[in-house]
Design an enzyme around this catalytic site. Sequence first.
Site, mmCIF file in Angstrom:
data_model
loop_
_atom_site.group_PDB
_atom_site.id
_atom_site.type_symbol
_atom_site.label_atom_id
_atom_site.label_comp_id
_atom_site.label_asym_id
_atom_site.label_seq_id
_atom_site.Cartn_x
_atom_site.Cartn_y
_atom_site.Cartn_z
ATOM 1 N N ARG A 66 -9.571 -7.823 9.723
ATOM 2 C CA ARG A 66 -8.525 -6.806 9.893
ATOM 3 C C ARG A 66 -8.009 -6.773 11.335
ATOM 4 O O ARG A 66 -6.953 -6.214 11.608
ATOM 5 C CB ARG A 66 -9.050 -5.443 9.468
ATOM 6 C CG ARG A 66 -9.403 -5.413 7.981
ATOM 7 C CD ARG A 66 -10.236 -4.215 7.645
ATOM 8 N NE ARG A 66 -10.589 -4.171 6.236
ATOM 9 C CZ ARG A 66 -11.730 -4.660 5.753
ATOM 10 N NH1 ARG A 66 -12.588 -5.261 6.530
ATOM 11 N NH2 ARG A 66 -11.993 -4.571 4.457
ATOM 12 N N VAL A 101 0.835 -1.211 0.000
ATOM 13 C CA VAL A 101 0.000 0.000 0.000
ATOM 14 C C VAL A 101 0.871 1.263 0.000
ATOM 15 O O VAL A 101 0.660 2.165 -0.820
ATOM 16 C CB VAL A 101 -0.952 -0.017 1.217
ATOM 17 C CG1 VAL A 101 -1.701 1.299 1.327
ATOM 18 C CG2 VAL A 101 -1.939 -1.174 1.097
ATOM 19 N N GLY A 102 1.841 1.319 0.917
ATOM 20 C CA GLY A 102 2.706 2.501 1.001
ATOM 21 C C GLY A 102 3.414 2.755 -0.329
ATOM 22 O O GLY A 102 3.512 3.904 -0.789
ATOM 23 N N HIS A 144 -14.084 0.388 9.732
ATOM 24 C CA HIS A 144 -13.544 -0.181 8.494
ATOM 25 C C HIS A 144 -13.253 -1.642 8.829
ATOM 26 O O HIS A 144 -12.138 -2.018 9.171
ATOM 27 C CB HIS A 144 -12.281 0.563 8.051
ATOM 28 C CG HIS A 144 -11.583 -0.123 6.910
ATOM 29 N ND1 HIS A 144 -12.166 -0.292 5.677
ATOM 30 C CD2 HIS A 144 -10.362 -0.721 6.830
ATOM 31 C CE1 HIS A 144 -11.341 -0.954 4.889
ATOM 32 N NE2 HIS A 144 -10.230 -1.237 5.565
HETATM 33 N N1 LIG Z 1 -7.616 1.151 5.538
HETATM 34 C C1 LIG Z 1 -7.764 0.411 4.444
HETATM 35 O O1 LIG Z 1 -8.779 0.528 3.748
HETATM 36 C C2 LIG Z 1 -6.672 -0.572 4.076
HETATM 37 C C3 LIG Z 1 -6.625 -1.181 2.816
HETATM 38 C C4 LIG Z 1 -5.554 -2.023 2.520
HETATM 39 C C5 LIG Z 1 -4.575 -2.279 3.481
HETATM 40 N N2 LIG Z 1 -4.685 -1.675 4.699
HETATM 41 C C6 LIG Z 1 -3.693 -1.872 5.754
HETATM 42 O O2 LIG Z 1 -2.539 -1.135 5.417
HETATM 43 C C7 LIG Z 1 -1.387 -1.752 6.033
HETATM 44 C C8 LIG Z 1 -0.329 -1.989 4.976
HETATM 45 O O3 LIG Z 1 -0.803 -2.931 4.029
HETATM 46 P P1 LIG Z 1 0.248 -3.617 3.020
HETATM 47 O O4 LIG Z 1 -0.494 -4.520 2.125
HETATM 48 O O5 LIG Z 1 1.135 -2.571 2.457
HETATM 49 O O6 LIG Z 1 1.084 -4.475 4.088
HETATM 50 P P2 LIG Z 1 2.552 -5.088 3.920
HETATM 51 O O7 LIG Z 1 2.637 -6.209 4.899
HETATM 52 O O8 LIG Z 1 2.842 -5.329 2.476
HETATM 53 O O9 LIG Z 1 3.519 -3.887 4.349
HETATM 54 C C9 LIG Z 1 3.581 -3.361 5.627
HETATM 55 C C10 LIG Z 1 4.928 -2.661 5.761
HETATM 56 O O10 LIG Z 1 4.979 -2.018 7.039
HETATM 57 C C11 LIG Z 1 6.314 -2.137 7.519
HETATM 58 N N3 LIG Z 1 6.322 -1.936 8.964
HETATM 59 C C12 LIG Z 1 5.793 -2.750 9.927
HETATM 60 N N4 LIG Z 1 5.987 -2.211 11.130
HETATM 61 C C13 LIG Z 1 6.646 -1.034 10.957
HETATM 62 C C14 LIG Z 1 7.113 -0.022 11.821
HETATM 63 N N5 LIG Z 1 6.953 -0.119 13.142
HETATM 64 N N6 LIG Z 1 7.733 1.050 11.285
HETATM 65 C C15 LIG Z 1 7.897 1.170 9.958
HETATM 66 N N7 LIG Z 1 7.467 0.221 9.072
HETATM 67 C C16 LIG Z 1 6.839 -0.848 9.563
HETATM 68 C C17 LIG Z 1 6.734 -3.541 7.094
HETATM 69 O O11 LIG Z 1 8.138 -3.706 7.093
HETATM 70 C C18 LIG Z 1 6.110 -3.624 5.694
HETATM 71 O O12 LIG Z 1 7.010 -3.190 4.699
HETATM 72 C C19 LIG Z 1 -1.923 -3.022 6.692
HETATM 73 O O13 LIG Z 1 -2.204 -2.749 8.040
HETATM 74 C C20 LIG Z 1 -3.209 -3.296 5.937
HETATM 75 O O14 LIG Z 1 -4.135 -4.065 6.662
HETATM 76 C C21 LIG Z 1 -5.700 -0.826 5.009
#
Ligand SMILES: NC(=O)c1ccc[n+]([C@@H]2O[C@H](COP(=O)([O-])OP(=O)(O)OC[C@H]3O[C@@H](n4cnc5c(N)ncnc54)[C@H](O)[C@@H]3O)[C@@H](O)[C@H]2O)c1
Length: 302
Positions: A89, A12-13, A176
């Site tokens: 979630r 996502v990031g 959510h």
């Molecule tokens: N709100 C929404 O509608 C929605 C939609 C999709 C995903 N999400 C959420 O977004 C988040 C990211 O999803 P994703 O698919 O990119 O997950 P992902 O597992 O691919 O990536 C998460 C990243 O966060 C990093 N990370 C973990 N802890 C950390 C910390 N303390 N400091 C810095 N970096 C850290 C990890 O190293 C990893 O690169 C998840 O929590 C997911 O559930 C939310």
Amino acid sequence: MRKIGIIGMGHVGATVAYTLFTHGIADELVLIDKDEDKVTAEYNDLHDTLARNNTFVNVRMQDWDALKDADIIVTAFGDIAASVKTGDRFGEVKLNAANAKEVGKKIKDSGFKGIIINISNPCDVVSQILQKTTGFKENRVFGTGTFLDTARMQRIVGEKLNQDPRNVEGFVLGEHGSSQFTAWSTVRVNNKIALQLFSEDEQEKISEQSNKNAFLVAKGKGYTSYAIATCAVRLVEAVFSDARLYCPVSTYNPEFKTYIGYPAIVGRDGVEELIPLKLTEEERNKLATSADKIKENVDKLS
Ligand SMILES: NC(=O)c1ccc[n+]([C@@H]2O[C@H](COP(=O)([O-])OP(=O)(O)OC[C@H]3O[C@@H](n4cnc5c(N)ncnc54)[C@H](O)[C@@H]3O)[C@@H](O)[C@H]2O)c1
């Protein structure tokens, strides 16, 4: 200069960063992740687009001090596999409550004075823990909340009626997560009241589908990225341009005393106003139940 920090450079990031980078929405990005290899890879891959990009963007990585004068921070830390594995979630709740405290403290220590837009799940709980940890005013910390679920509902309703989803107004409210619901009393399609267009059974199914779509996508690719990144970028643009965008986000709701998805006005100061809805009694009860679930977890974990 428009400067944005992104914390958590997973699926996502990275998609948020790519969209901001290639659409000329940011002048400077600060990318941060606890996984050094991952953030370095994303940093280099983004840089390699520069010679073919329409605009120039300065990119830095792993520099918390650089957040001091950023306008916006988008948080997308977590471990998506934990949510996908459990089909909920809340699979990430313990991990991300701890992450929110760690990241919130570092943001505060950086001297950051802007707006935090949180994506990490469970979105409402994490947004509130970030707000508590930073001590920032509630308007400055909000989550994407049901902005994405509402987009999913608009898509489903639009498809059923052969309409562009943008012709569909109305809101998915609440968490959510699994206690979210479509507030049918708010839904209109080309100004027609949706309650008159769908049977109760159809309403129920559409409401459930808006939540389930996330897991359908995740089942095939292991995560979701485009739709959530598009929502987050829309909110970033609303803050930068002081758009006063009317949309549902996860924000503090004094009536329920918790963060929860509810329509608000988003502008330069983050959440500038909550817009009260005239809900039916049933909808209000659903919202109250959803709020209790969020509150219980915030109390337990913050
Ligand atoms: N709100 C929404 O509608 C929605 C939609 C999709 C995903 N999400 C959420 O977004 C988040 C990211 O999803 P994703 O698919 O990119 O997950 P992902 O597992 O691919 O990536 C998460 C990243 O966060 C990093 N990370 C973990 N802890 C950390 C910390 N303390 N400091 C810095 N970096 C850290 C990890 O190293 C990893 O690169 C998840 O929590 C997911 O559930 C939310």
